[in-house]
Design a protein around this motif. Structure first.
Motif, PDB file in Angstrom:
ATOM      1  N   TYR A 181       0.879  -1.205   0.080  1.00 28.60           N
ATOM      2  CA  TYR A 181      -0.103  -0.049  -0.081  1.00 28.60           C
ATOM      3  C   TYR A 181       0.874   1.399   0.050  1.00 28.60           C
ATOM      4  N   ARG A 182       2.005   1.399   0.716  1.00 28.37           N
ATOM      5  CA  ARG A 182       2.883   2.349   0.659  1.00 28.37           C
ATOM      6  C   ARG A 182       3.704   2.451  -0.310  1.00 28.37           C
ATOM      7  N   ASP A 183       4.004   1.705  -0.890  1.00 29.96           N
ATOM      8  CA  ASP A 183       4.701   1.539  -2.318  1.00 29.96           C
ATOM      9  C   ASP A 183       3.838   2.323  -3.447  1.00 29.96           C
ATOM     10  N   PHE A 184       2.477   1.934  -3.218  1.00 36.42           N
ATOM     11  CA  PHE A 184       1.472   2.381  -4.252  1.00 36.42           C
ATOM     12  C   PHE A 184       1.378   3.834  -4.020  1.00 36.42           C
ATOM     13  N   LEU A 185       1.160   4.304  -2.986  1.00 35.14           N
ATOM     14  CA  LEU A 185       1.085   5.703  -2.419  1.00 35.14           C
ATOM     15  C   LEU A 185       2.463   6.413  -2.808  1.00 35.14           C
TER      16      LEU A 185
END
Length: 64
Positions: free
Chosen positions: A3-7
């Motif tokens: 999720y953090r990579d995507f954001l």
């Protein structure tokens, strides 16, 4: 991909996004009023920006 990579990818690309708590993959079915409100808000803001940048870009009678 987390999720953090995507954001991070969204932020680096300067993409506009909203995180809506409690939403799943079918957000347009789960929270249609919220999705519609976000889309309308986005379109109105983009229309305003376009008009400020080039008043002839939006013809009379084409926006609410």
């Amino acid at each position: 991909m987390s999720y953090r990579d995507f954001l991070r990818i969204l932020d680096e690309g300067k993409f506009m996004y909203k995180v809506i708590p409690g939403a799943g993959h079918g957000i347009n079915h789960e929270q249609p009023e919220r999705v519609n409100a976000e889309v309308v808000s986005f379109l109105l803001e983009e229309s305003r920006r376009m008009k400020e940048a080039d008043p002839s870009a939006i013809q009379p009678g084409t926006q609410p």
